[in-house]
Scaffold this motif. Structure first.
Motif, PDB file in Angstrom:
ATOM      1  N   TYR A 115      34.172  36.081  18.123  1.00  0.00           N
ATOM      2  CA  TYR A 115      32.733  35.842  18.685  1.00  0.00           C
ATOM      3  C   TYR A 115      32.748  35.423  20.179  1.00  0.00           C
ATOM      4  N   ALA A 116      33.972  35.568  20.822  1.00  0.00           N
ATOM      5  CA  ALA A 116      33.884  35.279  22.247  1.00  0.00           C
ATOM      6  C   ALA A 116      33.692  36.351  23.094  1.00  0.00           C
ATOM      7  N   SER A 117      33.086  35.993  24.168  1.00  0.00           N
ATOM      8  CA  SER A 117      32.670  37.188  25.143  1.00  0.00           C
ATOM      9  C   SER A 117      33.562  37.158  26.416  1.00  0.00           C
ATOM     10  N   ASP A 118      34.263  36.255  26.609  1.00  0.00           N
ATOM     11  CA  ASP A 118      34.977  35.744  27.942  1.00  0.00           C
ATOM     12  C   ASP A 118      36.247  35.410  27.621  1.00  0.00           C
ATOM     13  N   ALA A 119      37.441  36.114  28.078  1.00  0.00           N
ATOM     14  CA  ALA A 119      38.864  35.727  27.819  1.00  0.00           C
ATOM     15  C   ALA A 119      39.112  34.366  28.290  1.00  0.00           C
ATOM     16  N   ARG A 120      38.536  34.075  29.414  1.00  0.00           N
ATOM     17  CA  ARG A 120      38.715  32.758  30.260  1.00  0.00           C
ATOM     18  C   ARG A 120      38.282  31.740  29.302  1.00  0.00           C
ATOM     19  N   LYS A 121      37.363  31.880  28.870  1.00  0.00           N
ATOM     20  CA  LYS A 121      36.547  30.832  28.010  1.00  0.00           C
ATOM     21  C   LYS A 121      37.396  30.321  26.616  1.00  0.00           C
ATOM     22  N   VAL A 122      38.071  31.639  25.966  1.00  0.00           N
ATOM     23  CA  VAL A 122      38.967  31.403  24.927  1.00  0.00           C
ATOM     24  C   VAL A 122      40.199  30.697  25.340  1.00  0.00           C
ATOM     25  N   TRP A 123      40.729  31.094  26.648  1.00  0.00           N
ATOM     26  CA  TRP A 123      41.711  30.400  27.036  1.00  0.00           C
ATOM     27  C   TRP A 123      41.732  29.149  27.372  1.00  0.00           C
ATOM     28  N   ASN A 124      40.599  28.640  28.046  1.00  0.00           N
ATOM     29  CA  ASN A 124      40.154  27.208  28.307  1.00  0.00           C
ATOM     30  C   ASN A 124      40.085  26.234  26.714  1.00  0.00           C
ATOM     31  N   ASN A 125      39.444  27.134  25.934  1.00  0.00           N
ATOM     32  CA  ASN A 125      39.240  26.312  24.532  1.00  0.00           C
ATOM     33  C   ASN A 125      40.582  26.027  24.042  1.00  0.00           C
ATOM     34  N   PHE A 126      41.470  26.974  24.057  1.00  0.00           N
ATOM     35  CA  PHE A 126      42.710  26.728  23.560  1.00  0.00           C
ATOM     36  C   PHE A 126      43.434  25.817  24.341  1.00  0.00           C
ATOM     37  N   GLN A 127      43.435  25.645  25.538  1.00  0.00           N
ATOM     38  CA  GLN A 127      43.904  24.589  26.296  1.00  0.00           C
ATOM     39  C   GLN A 127      43.679  23.222  26.250  1.00  0.00           C
ATOM     40  N   GLU A 128      42.250  23.282  25.970  1.00  0.00           N
ATOM     41  CA  GLU A 128      41.457  21.814  25.678  1.00  0.00           C
ATOM     42  C   GLU A 128      42.173  21.334  24.185  1.00  0.00           C
ATOM     43  N   ARG A 129      42.205  22.297  23.446  1.00  0.00           N
ATOM     44  CA  ARG A 129      42.466  21.930  22.011  1.00  0.00           C
ATOM     45  C   ARG A 129      43.825  21.666  21.840  1.00  0.00           C
ATOM     46  N   ASN A 136      38.150  42.772  29.935  1.00  0.00           N
ATOM     47  CA  ASN A 136      38.131  41.505  29.283  1.00  0.00           C
ATOM     48  C   ASN A 136      38.359  41.568  27.729  1.00  0.00           C
ATOM     49  N   ALA A 137      37.665  42.627  27.176  1.00  0.00           N
ATOM     50  CA  ALA A 137      37.676  42.883  25.926  1.00  0.00           C
ATOM     51  C   ALA A 137      39.254  43.444  25.300  1.00  0.00           C
ATOM     52  N   ILE A 138      40.152  44.011  26.371  1.00  0.00           N
ATOM     53  CA  ILE A 138      41.349  44.290  25.873  1.00  0.00           C
ATOM     54  C   ILE A 138      42.206  43.119  26.121  1.00  0.00           C
ATOM     55  N   VAL A 139      41.918  42.128  27.054  1.00  0.00           N
ATOM     56  CA  VAL A 139      42.650  40.750  27.012  1.00  0.00           C
ATOM     57  C   VAL A 139      42.260  39.988  25.646  1.00  0.00           C
ATOM     58  N   LEU A 140      41.120  39.874  25.504  1.00  0.00           N
ATOM     59  CA  LEU A 140      40.767  39.130  24.225  1.00  0.00           C
ATOM     60  C   LEU A 140      41.298  39.695  23.113  1.00  0.00           C
ATOM     61  N   SER A 141      41.481  41.000  22.895  1.00  0.00           N
ATOM     62  CA  SER A 141      42.200  41.495  21.687  1.00  0.00           C
ATOM     63  C   SER A 141      43.847  41.070  21.937  1.00  0.00           C
ATOM     64  N   TRP A 142      44.392  41.125  22.883  1.00  0.00           N
ATOM     65  CA  TRP A 142      45.802  40.749  23.179  1.00  0.00           C
ATOM     66  C   TRP A 142      45.893  39.436  22.841  1.00  0.00           C
ATOM     67  N   ILE A 143      44.807  38.455  23.190  1.00  0.00           N
ATOM     68  CA  ILE A 143      45.076  36.921  22.855  1.00  0.00           C
ATOM     69  C   ILE A 143      44.967  36.984  21.327  1.00  0.00           C
ATOM     70  N   GLY A 144      43.909  37.626  20.627  1.00  0.00           N
ATOM     71  CA  GLY A 144      43.827  37.710  19.214  1.00  0.00           C
ATOM     72  C   GLY A 144      44.786  38.244  18.454  1.00  0.00           C
ATOM     73  N   SER A 145      45.664  39.072  19.024  1.00  0.00           N
ATOM     74  CA  SER A 145      47.076  39.597  18.213  1.00  0.00           C
ATOM     75  C   SER A 145      48.098  38.467  18.230  1.00  0.00           C
ATOM     76  N   THR A 146      48.007  37.311  19.060  1.00  0.00           N
ATOM     77  CA  THR A 146      49.037  36.399  19.240  1.00  0.00           C
ATOM     78  C   THR A 146      48.635  35.260  18.597  1.00  0.00           C
ATOM     79  N   VAL A 147      47.518  34.999  17.925  1.00  0.00           N
ATOM     80  CA  VAL A 147      47.064  33.772  17.257  1.00  0.00           C
ATOM     81  C   VAL A 147      47.136  33.849  15.749  1.00  0.00           C
ATOM     82  N   SER A 148      47.278  32.485  15.310  1.00  0.00           N
ATOM     83  CA  SER A 148      47.280  32.539  13.824  1.00  0.00           C
ATOM     84  C   SER A 148      45.948  33.043  13.262  1.00  0.00           C
TER      85      SER A 148
END
Length: 142
Positions: free
Chosen positions: A100-114, A79-91
């Motif tokens: 400060y996120a602990s769950d890749a799914r929550k970050v993904w859903n947040n971006f989708q909603e936004r 999960n930490a690796i996936v979070l870092s992969w997402i982080g390396s592809t965002v502005s």
């Protein structure tokens, strides 16, 4: 025995990590900036995560509750690796959403909603519908 659980994972298992699956790895050359490129970024990230057998961390099919023992820690690591992969592809402006996120799914859903334009269009139509209904109610009350 616990280490054997992790070391015996099949290469297609979502908790399997290759030596090159490191936190700094950039999976796609696209940086998410907002609604203008969310669809392209999302599609490219899904393809890359599927290729790494990690799509389940963002679509909800690989959840921590499914695992016990040493595999819970392996889930946290993945999960930490996936979070870092997402982080390396965002502005840079979007990094606080991830750091400060602990769950890749929550970050993904947040971006989708936004940023998902189809969601934004739906929200606009709902607000328009509510405003129209409200105007009708106001004229009946007058």
């Amino acid at each position: 025995m616990a280490e054997n659980e992790v070391s015996s994972l099949d290469h297609n298992h979502p908790l399997y990590l290759q030596d090159r699956d490191t936190p700094g790895l950039v999976l796609i050359p696209i940086k998410l900036t907002g609604p203008e490129n969310y669809a392209l970024w999302s599609r490219a990230m899904k393809l890359a995560l599927r290729g790494k057998s990690k799509l389940g961390f963002v679509n909800g099919s690989c959840v921590k509750a499914r695992y016990k023992g040493e595999l819970v820690e392996q889930w946290e690591k993945c999960n930490a690796i996936v979070l870092s992969w997402i982080g390396s592809t965002v502005s840079n402006e979007l990094m606080p959403s991830i750091v400060y996120a602990s769950d890749a799914r929550k970050v993904w859903n947040n971006f989708q909603e936004r940023f998902d334009r189809s969601n934004l269009t739906r929200i606009y139509h709902l607000w328009t519908e509510i405003a129209t209904m409200r105007q009708g109610t106001d004229s009946v009350m007058s």
